[in-house]
Design a protein around this motif. Structure first.
Motif, PDB file in Angstrom:
ATOM      1  N   LEU A 106      10.969 -89.334 -19.022  1.00 48.68           N
ATOM      2  CA  LEU A 106      10.430 -88.296 -18.960  1.00 48.68           C
ATOM      3  C   LEU A 106       9.331 -88.224 -17.700  1.00 48.68           C
ATOM      4  N   GLN A 107       9.158 -87.266 -17.156  1.00 45.39           N
ATOM      5  CA  GLN A 107       8.181 -87.024 -15.770  1.00 45.39           C
ATOM      6  C   GLN A 107       7.016 -86.736 -16.348  1.00 45.39           C
ATOM      7  N   GLU A 108       5.795 -87.396 -15.825  1.00 46.78           N
ATOM      8  CA  GLU A 108       4.409 -87.052 -16.238  1.00 46.78           C
ATOM      9  C   GLU A 108       3.902 -85.537 -15.912  1.00 46.78           C
ATOM     10  N   GLU A 109       4.407 -85.220 -14.705  1.00 45.65           N
ATOM     11  CA  GLU A 109       4.068 -83.775 -14.271  1.00 45.65           C
ATOM     12  C   GLU A 109       4.778 -82.720 -15.110  1.00 45.65           C
ATOM     13  N   ASN A 110       6.062 -82.987 -15.694  1.00 46.97           N
ATOM     14  CA  ASN A 110       6.611 -82.064 -16.525  1.00 46.97           C
ATOM     15  C   ASN A 110       6.198 -82.061 -17.933  1.00 46.97           C
ATOM     16  N   ILE A 111       5.529 -83.349 -18.464  1.00 45.49           N
ATOM     17  CA  ILE A 111       5.032 -83.097 -19.757  1.00 45.49           C
ATOM     18  C   ILE A 111       3.709 -82.375 -19.807  1.00 45.49           C
ATOM     19  N   ARG A 112       2.971 -82.636 -18.686  1.00 43.10           N
ATOM     20  CA  ARG A 112       1.555 -81.702 -18.533  1.00 43.10           C
ATOM     21  C   ARG A 112       1.790 -80.323 -18.500  1.00 43.10           C
ATOM     22  N   LYS A 113       3.010 -79.828 -17.727  1.00 41.38           N
ATOM     23  CA  LYS A 113       3.226 -78.365 -17.637  1.00 41.38           C
ATOM     24  C   LYS A 113       3.687 -77.880 -18.858  1.00 41.38           C
ATOM     25  N   THR A 114       4.453 -78.767 -19.523  1.00 38.88           N
ATOM     26  CA  THR A 114       4.957 -78.196 -20.931  1.00 38.88           C
ATOM     27  C   THR A 114       3.800 -78.177 -22.044  1.00 38.88           C
ATOM     28  N   PHE A 115       2.856 -78.956 -22.092  1.00 42.25           N
ATOM     29  CA  PHE A 115       1.565 -78.651 -22.921  1.00 42.25           C
ATOM     30  C   PHE A 115       0.732 -77.441 -22.283  1.00 42.25           C
ATOM     31  N   ASN A 116       0.761 -77.606 -20.963  1.00 49.17           N
ATOM     32  CA  ASN A 116      -0.172 -76.561 -20.524  1.00 49.17           C
ATOM     33  C   ASN A 116       0.504 -75.191 -20.854  1.00 49.17           C
ATOM     34  N   SER A 117       1.625 -74.705 -20.538  1.00 50.14           N
ATOM     35  CA  SER A 117       2.240 -73.512 -20.830  1.00 50.14           C
ATOM     36  C   SER A 117       2.390 -73.188 -22.300  1.00 50.14           C
ATOM     37  N   ASN A 118       2.712 -74.278 -23.071  1.00 50.99           N
ATOM     38  CA  ASN A 118       3.248 -74.097 -24.441  1.00 50.99           C
ATOM     39  C   ASN A 118       2.019 -74.114 -25.607  1.00 50.99           C
ATOM     40  N   ILE A 119       1.090 -74.912 -25.297  1.00 56.26           N
ATOM     41  CA  ILE A 119       0.083 -74.544 -26.092  1.00 56.26           C
ATOM     42  C   ILE A 119      -1.432 -74.700 -25.853  1.00 56.26           C
ATOM     43  N   ILE A 120      -1.607 -75.269 -24.588  1.00 59.96           N
ATOM     44  CA  ILE A 120      -3.102 -75.128 -24.029  1.00 59.96           C
ATOM     45  C   ILE A 120      -3.291 -73.635 -23.412  1.00 59.96           C
ATOM     46  N   GLY A 121      -2.467 -73.243 -22.751  1.00 63.91           N
ATOM     47  CA  GLY A 121      -2.469 -71.839 -22.245  1.00 63.91           C
ATOM     48  C   GLY A 121      -2.459 -70.673 -23.553  1.00 63.91           C
ATOM     49  N   MET A 122      -1.875 -71.157 -24.593  1.00 68.57           N
ATOM     50  CA  MET A 122      -1.945 -70.304 -25.710  1.00 68.57           C
ATOM     51  C   MET A 122      -3.199 -70.190 -26.490  1.00 68.57           C
ATOM     52  N   MET A 123      -3.839 -71.371 -26.463  1.00 71.33           N
ATOM     53  CA  MET A 123      -5.280 -71.483 -27.015  1.00 71.33           C
ATOM     54  C   MET A 123      -6.432 -70.727 -26.062  1.00 71.33           C
ATOM     55  N   LEU A 124      -6.087 -71.040 -24.850  1.00 71.56           N
ATOM     56  CA  LEU A 124      -7.223 -70.282 -23.764  1.00 71.56           C
ATOM     57  C   LEU A 124      -6.826 -68.702 -24.033  1.00 71.56           C
ATOM     58  N   LEU A 125      -5.724 -68.212 -24.137  1.00 72.39           N
ATOM     59  CA  LEU A 125      -5.425 -66.873 -23.959  1.00 72.39           C
ATOM     60  C   LEU A 125      -5.973 -66.413 -25.399  1.00 72.39           C
ATOM     61  N   THR A 126      -5.899 -67.240 -26.772  1.00 75.95           N
ATOM     62  CA  THR A 126      -6.151 -66.544 -27.839  1.00 75.95           C
ATOM     63  C   THR A 126      -7.677 -66.610 -27.958  1.00 75.95           C
ATOM     64  N   LYS A 127      -8.275 -67.579 -27.408  1.00 81.05           N
ATOM     65  CA  LYS A 127      -9.582 -67.597 -27.508  1.00 81.05           C
ATOM     66  C   LYS A 127     -10.544 -66.348 -26.592  1.00 81.05           C
ATOM     67  N   ALA A 128      -9.547 -65.854 -25.543  1.00 78.00           N
ATOM     68  CA  ALA A 128     -10.368 -64.643 -24.643  1.00 78.00           C
ATOM     69  C   ALA A 128     -10.002 -63.382 -25.520  1.00 78.00           C
ATOM     70  N   VAL A 129      -8.897 -63.396 -26.380  1.00 80.10           N
ATOM     71  CA  VAL A 129      -8.561 -62.194 -27.033  1.00 80.10           C
ATOM     72  C   VAL A 129      -9.391 -62.153 -28.231  1.00 80.10           C
ATOM     73  N   PHE A 130      -9.652 -63.256 -29.100  1.00 83.69           N
ATOM     74  CA  PHE A 130     -10.060 -63.026 -30.300  1.00 83.69           C
ATOM     75  C   PHE A 130     -11.394 -62.303 -30.553  1.00 83.69           C
ATOM     76  N   PRO A 131     -12.250 -62.259 -29.722  1.00 86.28           N
ATOM     77  CA  PRO A 131     -13.670 -61.396 -29.899  1.00 86.28           C
ATOM     78  C   PRO A 131     -13.206 -59.883 -29.927  1.00 86.28           C
ATOM     79  N   HIS A 132     -11.849 -59.701 -29.247  1.00 81.72           N
ATOM     80  CA  HIS A 132     -11.590 -58.147 -29.390  1.00 81.72           C
ATOM     81  C   HIS A 132     -10.842 -57.714 -30.768  1.00 81.72           C
ATOM     82  N   LEU A 133     -10.561 -58.614 -31.533  1.00 81.92           N
ATOM     83  CA  LEU A 133      -9.835 -58.187 -32.864  1.00 81.92           C
ATOM     84  C   LEU A 133     -10.615 -57.799 -33.754  1.00 81.92           C
ATOM     85  N   LYS A 134      -9.977 -57.129 -34.601  1.00 82.47           N
ATOM     86  CA  LYS A 134     -10.839 -56.583 -35.704  1.00 82.47           C
ATOM     87  C   LYS A 134     -10.066 -56.899 -37.152  1.00 82.47           C
TER      88      LYS A 134
END
Length: 250
Positions: A106-134
């Protein structure tokens, strides 16, 4: 005349230039929704998806960028909310994977890319969207059968998909007082550009579930549509399993 299930709803989807995300975008557009989507350096596919949505008579906004960048997420959300008059549905679907036959490779670079794309980015986008939801709005996350069954070549990918299940359940509890539902979909084997790129086309003939064939992206998209409509009004913090009959626990 058909009664459209998502008439005039505003939807933001990640990873909708191809695969499951594109199938969701087209299905939701057919059901009357306006579609905004984020893609990652796949301009040609994104243009094709945008054209197909426009041909369905719906508005479309396309953004190229990295959801691991919180400023990018905030900018996209502001533009979608302004352009569509709000955001009603968020589909967190973007993801990547880098198979490895052993943890030692396992390459460290790929591990970090996978987490950034799959879960960290998901949480960041959801955080930005959440105030707009009702009340009545919906968040749907894409996890995977690998979150429950594991995968010998996808250690980091499977770990992120397990994290998505926990994130979904926890956010559902937090969002419940506001009347916002949060669910997930955990597909089994699906033939997509990502799986073909990762494992090759022959993956379509291996690891088949009990129904003896892999799902189509359109079949998986139907689960997202169900969770986006009032038909699932009593469902939150849950995961749907369109996996062809694979038995999973949890």
């Amino acid at each position: 005349m058909k009664n459209l299930q998502l008439k005039d709803k505003s939807v933001l989807i990640t990873g909708a230039d191809s695969g499951i995300g594109k199938a969701i975008a087209l299905l939701f557009a057919k059901e009357g929704a306006n579609i905004a989507f984020i893609h990652y350096h796949d301009a040609k596919d994104a243009q094709k998806t945008s054209k197909e949505i426009e041909e369905l008579g719906k508005k479309v906004l396309s953004f190229e960028g990295d959801i691991n960048d919180s400023k990018f997420c905030e900018s996209v959300v502001d533009e979608v909310a302004s352009g569509f008059g709000g955001i009603d549905i968020l589909i967190n679907n973007a993801g990547t994977q880098f198979p490895s036959d052993t943890i030692e490779n396992l390459q460290e670079e790929n591990i970090r890319k996978t987490f950034n794309s799959n879960i960290i980015g998901m949480m960041l986008l959801t955080k930005a969207v959440f105030p707009h939801l009702k009340k009545g709005d919906v968040i749907i996350n894409t996890t995977s059968a690998t979150a429950y069954l594991g995968h010998e070549e996808l250690l980091d990918y499977s770990a992120t998909k397990g994290a998505i299940v926990s994130f979904t359940r926890s956010l559902a509890l937090q969002a419940k007082p506001q009347g916002i539902r949060v669910n997930a979909v955990a597909p089994g084997p699906v033939a997509t550009p990502l799986t073909e790129k990762t494992f090759g086309e022959e993956d379509e003939d291996t690891d088949k579930p009990p129904l003896e064939r892999n799902a189509s992206t359109e079949e998986v998209a139907a689960s997202f549509l169900f969770l986006a409509t009032d038909a699932s009004a009593q469902i939150t913090g849950q995961v749907l399993h369109p996996n062809g009959g694979l038995i999973v626990n949890g």
